[in-house]
Design a protein around this motif. Structure first.
Motif, PDB file in Angstrom:
ATOM      1  N   HIS A  75       0.846  -1.203   0.000  1.00  0.00           N
ATOM      2  CA  HIS A  75       0.000   0.000   0.000  1.00  0.00           C
ATOM      3  C   HIS A  75       0.870   1.236   0.000  1.00  0.00           C
ATOM      4  CE1 HIS A  75      -3.914  -1.972   0.452  1.00  0.00           C
ATOM      5  NE2 HIS A  75      -3.210  -2.907   1.077  1.00  0.00           N
ATOM      6  N   CYS A  76       0.502   2.215  -0.822  1.00  0.00           N
ATOM      7  CA  CYS A  76       1.278   3.454  -0.912  1.00  0.00           C
ATOM      8  C   CYS A  76       1.298   4.134   0.460  1.00  0.00           C
ATOM      9  CB  CYS A  76       0.656   4.376  -1.956  1.00  0.00           C
ATOM     10  SG  CYS A  76       1.363   6.035  -1.939  1.00  0.00           S
ATOM     11  N   HIS A  77       2.489   4.530   0.894  1.00  0.00           N
ATOM     12  CA  HIS A  77       2.576   5.149   2.229  1.00  0.00           C
ATOM     13  C   HIS A  77       1.956   6.535   2.247  1.00  0.00           C
ATOM     14  CE1 HIS A  77       6.322   6.782   0.395  1.00  0.00           C
ATOM     15  NE2 HIS A  77       6.062   7.831   1.170  1.00  0.00           N
ATOM     16  N   LYS A  78       1.694   7.116   1.028  1.00  0.00           N
ATOM     17  CA  LYS A  78       1.083   8.454   0.981  1.00  0.00           C
ATOM     18  C   LYS A  78      -0.438   8.392   0.905  1.00  0.00           C
ATOM     19  CE  LYS A  78       4.082  12.215  -0.269  1.00  0.00           C
ATOM     20  NZ  LYS A  78       4.748  12.888  -1.389  1.00  0.00           N
ATOM     21  N   CYS A  79      -0.928   7.644  -0.124  1.00  0.00           N
ATOM     22  CA  CYS A  79      -2.384   7.672  -0.351  1.00  0.00           C
ATOM     23  C   CYS A  79      -3.083   6.417   0.189  1.00  0.00           C
ATOM     24  CB  CYS A  79      -2.691   7.855  -1.834  1.00  0.00           C
ATOM     25  SG  CYS A  79      -2.180   6.442  -2.830  1.00  0.00           S
ATOM     26  N   GLY A  80      -2.307   5.406   0.517  1.00  0.00           N
ATOM     27  CA  GLY A  80      -2.906   4.197   1.069  1.00  0.00           C
ATOM     28  C   GLY A  80      -3.486   3.247   0.033  1.00  0.00           C
ATOM     29  N   GLN A 104       6.066   1.384  -6.711  1.00  0.00           N
ATOM     30  CA  GLN A 104       5.866   2.801  -6.998  1.00  0.00           C
ATOM     31  C   GLN A 104       4.375   3.091  -7.163  1.00  0.00           C
ATOM     32  OE1 GLN A 104       7.581   4.314 -10.670  1.00  0.00           O
ATOM     33  NE2 GLN A 104       8.257   6.134  -9.518  1.00  0.00           N
ATOM     34  N   CYS A 105       3.952   4.223  -6.600  1.00  0.00           N
ATOM     35  CA  CYS A 105       2.557   4.635  -6.743  1.00  0.00           C
ATOM     36  C   CYS A 105       2.418   5.493  -8.003  1.00  0.00           C
ATOM     37  CB  CYS A 105       2.122   5.433  -5.519  1.00  0.00           C
ATOM     38  SG  CYS A 105       0.391   5.952  -5.618  1.00  0.00           S
ATOM     39  N   THR A 106       1.437   5.150  -8.836  1.00  0.00           N
ATOM     40  CA  THR A 106       1.240   5.923 -10.070  1.00  0.00           C
ATOM     41  C   THR A 106       0.163   6.988  -9.875  1.00  0.00           C
ATOM     42  OG1 THR A 106      -0.219   4.150 -10.784  1.00  0.00           O
ATOM     43  CG2 THR A 106       2.014   4.160 -11.695  1.00  0.00           C
ATOM     44  N   HIS A 107      -0.508   6.955  -8.691  1.00  0.00           N
ATOM     45  CA  HIS A 107      -1.594   7.911  -8.448  1.00  0.00           C
ATOM     46  C   HIS A 107      -1.071   9.201  -7.835  1.00  0.00           C
ATOM     47  CE1 HIS A 107      -4.205   4.444  -9.077  1.00  0.00           C
ATOM     48  NE2 HIS A 107      -3.462   3.798  -8.207  1.00  0.00           N
ATOM     49  N   CYS A 108      -0.129   9.075  -6.905  1.00  0.00           N
ATOM     50  CA  CYS A 108       0.336  10.253  -6.170  1.00  0.00           C
ATOM     51  C   CYS A 108       1.296  11.096  -7.009  1.00  0.00           C
ATOM     52  CB  CYS A 108       1.072   9.825  -4.902  1.00  0.00           C
ATOM     53  SG  CYS A 108      -0.011   9.228  -3.626  1.00  0.00           S
ATOM     54  N   ALA A 109       1.278  12.386  -6.743  1.00  0.00           N
ATOM     55  CA  ALA A 109       2.232  13.297  -7.386  1.00  0.00           C
ATOM     56  C   ALA A 109       3.643  12.917  -6.953  1.00  0.00           C
ATOM     57  CB  ALA A 109       1.924  14.733  -6.971  1.00  0.00           C
TER      58      ALA A 109
END
Ligand SMILES: [Zn+2]
Length: 412
Positions: A38-43, A78-83
């Protein structure tokens, strides 16, 4: 060579290879079988591979006496959603990224620590002192977690000195729930304000469940409890502290009489009284025939010591008997009369303490469950202190008492 297979019992991994170092340590290199994290920024769940982090080596349970480590290069995603497309490192359930050990190994160390010392466990496990301390800190809070407690029943207040002979006191606050003792706090000093502050911090829902406070004969404690709990809660002076006082007075008389006898008796006759100090301190029912003989001889030489001894035992018997508060009140009053009629002066100090705390002492007879555990707890703490050469930090002392009390139910 005979061989057998053992399962590692760790979920979500495959073993890639097993190495043995020159020192004989075993290193199991493993890879994760879990896809994504899970992305540590957006979850959000993310599955976009981004290589591997550097290797981490985690101490695990020994295998056949060999130190064992698990080596893993955690997968990164890698998260593709977060900036900025942040990267998150995958972690698995069986380890905590802040710790250099697997969770199973840490629990094993916690169990080893019950009734033991950091130094001892450190030597046996070949694990640094700081590493053992780190494990304790990760697993045990330094103060009570109220949410884990349903009710309190009887609260105990007691003091111990951290260093023998020093006036370096701490206050131990305990609760007695279903025959089990729980540690609530270790407080610096024994000031009324400190104790009052802690007792006031008990959540309302738990305050309502307190039936009695069992305390040492100490105004600071008694007043703190009265001010916080009011009239609804019975305050009981611990009967073992009461017994200590009259036993001490008996001991004082014994010293005086022995000095007198040393002058008056022949050396041979005096020597026959060897060991009377211990004999007088023992429970009469536990004395051997030999000890009873010495006691009889002593009383022949010192009739007043016999009277004092009998008075002490009578008072203990009253506390042992299953009687109501009103019967106890009458019997202790009779006892006081007997002491006064005997002409003995040795109990004068005890008699005035008895008057001062009268209500709180006879409150013991309302609900007999209130006695004993404070003293039992005290012995346990004395053992911890002896084991650990005097723990001087109240937070650490709390952790160690907690671990000794709860360790087996938590880690077995
Ligand atoms: Zn994200």
């Amino acid at each position: 060579m005979a061989r057998f297979e053992i399962s590692l019992d760790i979920p979500d991994i495959n073993i890639k290879k097993v190495d043995t170092t020159k020192k004989g340590d075993r290193i199991l290199t493993v890879v994760s079988t879990v896809e994504g994290t899970h992305c540590h920024k957006c979850g959000r769940a993310i599955t976009n591979h981004y290589g591997h982090g550097g290797p981490i080596k985690l101490r695990h349970l020994s295998i056949l006496g060999m130190k064992t480590y698990i080596r893993i290069c955690p997968t990164r995603y890698q998260c593709t959603h977060c900036a900025g497309k942040p990267v998150t490192t995958q972690t698995l359930n069986w380890y905590d990224p802040r710790s250099p050990h697997t969770k199973e190994y840490e629990e094993h160390i916690m169990l080893e620590m019950v009734n033991s010392t950091v130094v001892d466990v450190s030597i046996k496990e070949a694990l640094g002192y700081k590493a053992v301390m780190g494990i304790i800190h990760r697993h045990i809070d330094t103060e009570v977690s109220w949410k884990d407690i349903e009710r309190l029943d009887v609260v105990g207040l007691d003091e111990i000195s951290l260093k023998k002979g020093h006036k370096d006191f701490v206050t131990i606050v305990t609760a007695r729930i279903d025959e089990q003792t729980k540690i609530l706090a270790v407080l610096k000093g024994r000031k009324k304000e400190t104790v009052k502050e802690f007792l006031s911090s008990i959540p309302k829902r738990l305050k309502k469940t307190v039936n009695a406070v069992c305390s040492d004969m100490y105004d600071g404690y008694v007043n703190a409890a009265t001010e916080v709990f009011g009239k609804d809660v019975i305050i009981v002076v611990d009967r073992f502290h009461v017994a200590k006082l009259y036993r001490k007075d008996l001991d004082g008389l014994r010293k005086k009489e022995m000095k007198r006898l040393e002058k008056e008796l022949s050396e041979k006759e005096y020597k026959k009284l060897n060991g009377v100090m211990w004999i007088l301190r023992k429970n009469m029912k536990e004395l051997t025939d030999e000890e009873l003989k010495i006691l009889k001889r002593l009383f022949r030489h010192s009739p007043i010591l016999e009277i004092a001894y009998k008075l002490c035992n009578e008072l203990t018997d009253i506390f042992e008997d299953d009687i109501s508060k009103s019967v106890a009140t009458r019997r202790i009053n009779d006892w006081k009369k007997q002491v006064k009629e005997s002409g003995l002066k040795c109990f004068n100090r005890f008699l005035s303490t008895l008057d001062k705390y009268w209500d709180k002492i006879v409150n013991y007879f309302i609900n007999r469950q209130t006695s004993g555990f404070v003293e039992g707890m005290n012995n346990k703490i004395k053992v911890i202190k002896r084991r650990c050469y005097g723990i001087l930090n109240v937070k650490h002392l709390f952790q160690r008492i907690y671990l000794d009390l709860e360790g087996y139910s938590l880690y077995v």
